[in-house]
Each structure stands twice: as structure tokens, then as C-alpha cells.
Design an enzyme around this catalytic site. Structure first.
Site, PDB file in Angstrom:
ATOM      1  N   SER A  19      72.615  19.174 -48.718  1.00 49.89           N
ATOM      2  CA  SER A  19      72.753  17.712 -48.599  1.00 49.89           C
ATOM      3  C   SER A  19      71.452  16.952 -48.836  1.00 49.89           C
ATOM      4  O   SER A  19      71.462  15.931 -49.549  1.00 49.89           O
ATOM      5  CB  SER A  19      73.345  17.343 -47.239  1.00 49.89           C
ATOM      6  OG  SER A  19      74.680  17.800 -47.155  1.00 49.89           O
ATOM      7  N   LYS A  70      82.027  18.526 -36.434  1.00 44.87           N
ATOM      8  CA  LYS A  70      82.901  17.487 -36.996  1.00 44.87           C
ATOM      9  C   LYS A  70      83.892  16.927 -35.979  1.00 44.87           C
ATOM     10  O   LYS A  70      84.227  15.740 -36.024  1.00 44.87           O
ATOM     11  CB  LYS A  70      83.639  18.021 -38.231  1.00 44.87           C
ATOM     12  CG  LYS A  70      82.721  18.239 -39.426  1.00 44.87           C
ATOM     13  CD  LYS A  70      83.514  18.642 -40.645  1.00 44.87           C
ATOM     14  CE  LYS A  70      82.594  18.974 -41.813  1.00 44.87           C
ATOM     15  NZ  LYS A  70      83.351  19.300 -43.039  1.00 44.87           N
ATOM     16  N   ASP A 107      85.773  14.521 -46.989  1.00 44.96           N
ATOM     17  CA  ASP A 107      86.035  15.843 -47.576  1.00 44.96           C
ATOM     18  C   ASP A 107      87.217  15.832 -48.540  1.00 44.96           C
ATOM     19  O   ASP A 107      87.147  16.351 -49.659  1.00 44.96           O
ATOM     20  CB  ASP A 107      86.291  16.879 -46.470  1.00 44.96           C
ATOM     21  CG  ASP A 107      85.020  17.289 -45.757  1.00 44.96           C
ATOM     22  OD1 ASP A 107      83.945  17.265 -46.390  1.00 44.96           O
ATOM     23  OD2 ASP A 107      85.086  17.639 -44.565  1.00 44.96           O
ATOM     24  N   GLY A 132      95.532  28.700 -45.441  1.00 44.45           N
ATOM     25  CA  GLY A 132      94.784  28.398 -44.221  1.00 44.45           C
ATOM     26  C   GLY A 132      95.314  27.148 -43.545  1.00 44.45           C
ATOM     27  O   GLY A 132      95.928  26.289 -44.194  1.00 44.45           O
ATOM     28  N   GLY A 134      93.279  25.707 -40.702  1.00 45.31           N
ATOM     29  CA  GLY A 134      92.223  25.314 -39.772  1.00 45.31           C
ATOM     30  C   GLY A 134      91.745  23.893 -40.023  1.00 45.31           C
ATOM     31  O   GLY A 134      92.371  23.123 -40.760  1.00 45.31           O
ATOM     32  N   GLY A 135      90.606  23.561 -39.425  1.00 46.38           N
ATOM     33  CA  GLY A 135      90.050  22.218 -39.532  1.00 46.38           C
ATOM     34  C   GLY A 135      89.723  21.810 -40.955  1.00 46.38           C
ATOM     35  O   GLY A 135      89.880  20.641 -41.317  1.00 46.38           O
ATOM     36  N   ARG A 157      98.174  32.939 -41.517  1.00 45.98           N
ATOM     37  CA  ARG A 157      98.521  34.141 -40.749  1.00 45.98           C
ATOM     38  C   ARG A 157      99.300  33.768 -39.487  1.00 45.98           C
ATOM     39  O   ARG A 157     100.341  34.335 -39.203  1.00 45.98           O
ATOM     40  CB  ARG A 157      97.252  34.910 -40.339  1.00 45.98           C
ATOM     41  CG  ARG A 157      96.607  35.683 -41.468  1.00 45.98           C
ATOM     42  CD  ARG A 157      95.401  36.465 -40.970  1.00 45.98           C
ATOM     43  NE  ARG A 157      94.484  36.764 -42.070  1.00 45.98           N
ATOM     44  CZ  ARG A 157      94.593  37.816 -42.868  1.00 45.98           C
ATOM     45  NH1 ARG A 157      95.574  38.680 -42.703  1.00 45.98           N
ATOM     46  NH2 ARG A 157      93.722  38.015 -43.838  1.00 45.98           N
ATOM     47  N   TYR A 222      82.020  27.774 -51.698  1.00 48.24           N
ATOM     48  CA  TYR A 222      81.216  28.118 -52.864  1.00 48.24           C
ATOM     49  C   TYR A 222      80.094  29.016 -52.365  1.00 48.24           C
ATOM     50  O   TYR A 222      79.780  29.046 -51.165  1.00 48.24           O
ATOM     51  CB  TYR A 222      80.638  26.867 -53.551  1.00 48.24           C
ATOM     52  CG  TYR A 222      79.581  26.197 -52.716  1.00 48.24           C
ATOM     53  CD1 TYR A 222      78.233  26.509 -52.880  1.00 48.24           C
ATOM     54  CD2 TYR A 222      79.929  25.303 -51.719  1.00 48.24           C
ATOM     55  CE1 TYR A 222      77.265  25.935 -52.076  1.00 48.24           C
ATOM     56  CE2 TYR A 222      78.973  24.715 -50.905  1.00 48.24           C
ATOM     57  CZ  TYR A 222      77.640  25.047 -51.092  1.00 48.24           C
ATOM     58  OH  TYR A 222      76.695  24.488 -50.283  1.00 48.24           O
TER      59      TYR A 222
END
Length: 277
Positions: A19, A70, A107, A132, A134-135, A157, A222
């Protein structure tokens, strides 16, 4: 000497953060007088909140927030954008003229912009699979669904986590949840990997023939080397297999725009980062 506005990214770990490099290039390109640093914050309860208070007290203008803060940033913000509300997480903070802490989440718009503007991809009317629940996935769902895919399937999962997201975003589009096993026999035009497993060289148990003809694959992660998911996509003959470097730069550009009211040109910055990987 001109006055420098101060910005920073807070996280733990933070030494790897790109960043400061990205925002310094944005500032040079747009001729904005600002300084941007990385701040390592302790994970002890209350440490993040105190760090933000201290940063504001020292005249800081705005912050990027990364793992694992976050959700804490979401709670801390006095006001939040609609997309941050749905994301349940904030990656961009700034302080208004009254000193209120305002939160946004860039995001999802970063991901969509990288796919569509930078790579001439398409989401509208496509069958979208997201791996996925998640967050990271919750954080990008609103802009993805606003791009109007034909359908969106979240595979995970733990299917209950995927079902929770499908329920939470049900009003935003045609969205369903399933297990990885239940993907057998289905095909998709666009697969987005939102699991963190790819960087560890792991993949969810994906059945063969998951990709429709000319399907694209996108890894939100990445690395310095090709991610495991991108490698997998190439073995499955994906028409295009992308990693999340462009998303990283685009979410930063969206934050920069929120702070400075000017949108930087991201293409040369993405190229510069790619050259340095």
C-alpha cells in the site's frame, strides 16, 4: 515547503504491505501532497482503536485497514457506506470535518473494476461461482451482485457459512449456497477464489469439468509466484486466469478517490508492481 497530509495502512503483519508504494505512486501521478506509511498494530484488545485515535490526534487524514482489523474498523466507524454495512467490514477510514470516523469498503469495487475495466471481462448474465464464505467473500458480494450475474453460487466446506451469506444477500440477486461435493455436474462462466488456501498451495476439492467453454477464473489472492488456483485454472483450460494484484491496486485507487476526490490511473501502477513481483 508544502503541507503533507498523512495517511497510513494498519495491519498485523504489515511489513509485506504494498500500500505505501501504491499510494506514493498515486500521489506522484496526481500531484497530491501526501505521505503514506505502514503501521504495525498489536492484536491485543483495544490496541487498534487506540492506534486510530492516536493517528487522528496527530492530524492523520485517512487509513487503509487490512487483516486482522477490518471488523474492528467496521465497529469503530461512526458512519459507514451502504456497501461497508453489507460487507460487515471496513478497509478505508477517514475523518470528516466534525472529527467523525467514517468507514467504507472498496474491496468489491476493486475486484469488479479489475475484472471489467482492466481485463475486459464480463459478469453480467454470467454463471458465477465463488469459492469460500469468509470475510473476504462477504466483503465483495455487493458489488459483484450489482454487476448482475445470471446466478451466483457460494461453495464452502462448511455449508452453513455459505447459506448464511446467501440469505444475507438474497435481495441483491439470484444467490445460492452449496458444498464443494454438490458442484459435481454444474458448470460456470466465472469462478472467483475467495479462500486463502491458494497461497498455501492448497485448493478446495473441486470436481472436474467445472468450467464452461471460455470460462474465466479469478484468484483474490496474489503472490510472488503463480497462485495454486491460477495454476489449476490453466490446467482446466480457462480462457483467462487472473490473480488479485489488480484488485489490490483498484481497491487502493477507490480509497484514494474517497480521500482526495481524484481517481488515479491504475494501469501503470499495476504494471510496476507486476514487474517487482
Amino acid at each position: 515547503m508544502s503541507h503533507l497530509d498523512h495517511y497510513a495502512v494498519m495491519g498485523n503483519p504489515i511489513a509485506h504491505s504494498k500500500s505505501p508504494f501504491i499510494h506514493t505512486l498515486f500521489a506522484q501521478q496526481t500531484q497530491q501532497s501526501l505521505q503514506y506509511q505502514a503501521i504495525l498494530v498489536d492484536t491485543l484488545p483495544g490496541a487498534f482503536e487506540q492506534a486510530v485515535i492516536d493517528f487522528q490526534a496527530m492530524g492523520g487524514k485517512g487509513l487503509n485497514v487490512t487483516v486482522p482489523f477490518k471488523q474492528a474498523a467496521y465497529t469503530l466507524a461512526n458512519q459507514r457506506s451502504a456497501r461497508a454495512e453489507k460487507a460487515g467490514a471496513v478497509n478505508t477510514l477517514w475523518f470528516d470535518e466534525q472529527g467523525n470516523c467514517v468507514g467504507d469498503n472498496t474491496d468489491g469495487v476493486g475486484l469488479v473494476r479489475d475484472l471489467i475495466q482492466n481485463n475486459q471481462g464480463q459478469i453480467a448474465n454470467k454463471r458465477l461461482l465463488i469459492l469460500g464464505a469468509g470475510g473476504a467473500v462477504r466483503g465483495v458480494l455487493t458489488p459483484l451482485l450489482q454487476a448482475q450475474p445470471q446466478l451466483c453460487v457460494i461453495a464452502n466446506r462448511t455449508i452453513t457459512k455459505a447459506e448464511e451469506l446467501a440469505h444475507l444477500f438474497a435481495e441483491d440477486g439470484h444467490i445460492t449456497a452449496c458444498s464443494y461435493e454438490a458442484l459435481q455436474g454444474q458448470q460456470f462462466d466465472l469462478i472467483i477464489n475467495g479462500t486463502s488456501a491458494s497461497l498455501q498451495g492448497e485448493l478446495p476439492p473441486l470436481p472436474p469439468n467445472l468450467l464452461a467453454e471460455k470460462a474465466w477464473c479469478y484468484d483474490m489472492a496474489y503472490g510472488n509466484t503463480t497462485t495454486h488456483f491460477v495454476k489449476w485454472a490453466k490446467t482446466q483450460n480457462a480462457a483467462k486466469a487472473l490473480d488479485g494484484l489488480g484488485m489490490l491496486v483498484e481497491q487502493a485507487a477507490a480509497a484514494f478517490h474517497v480521500w482526495r476526490g481524484i481517481f488515479p490511473n491504475t494501469a501503470p501502477v499495476i504494471q510496476e508492481l507486476r514487474n517487482r513481483l
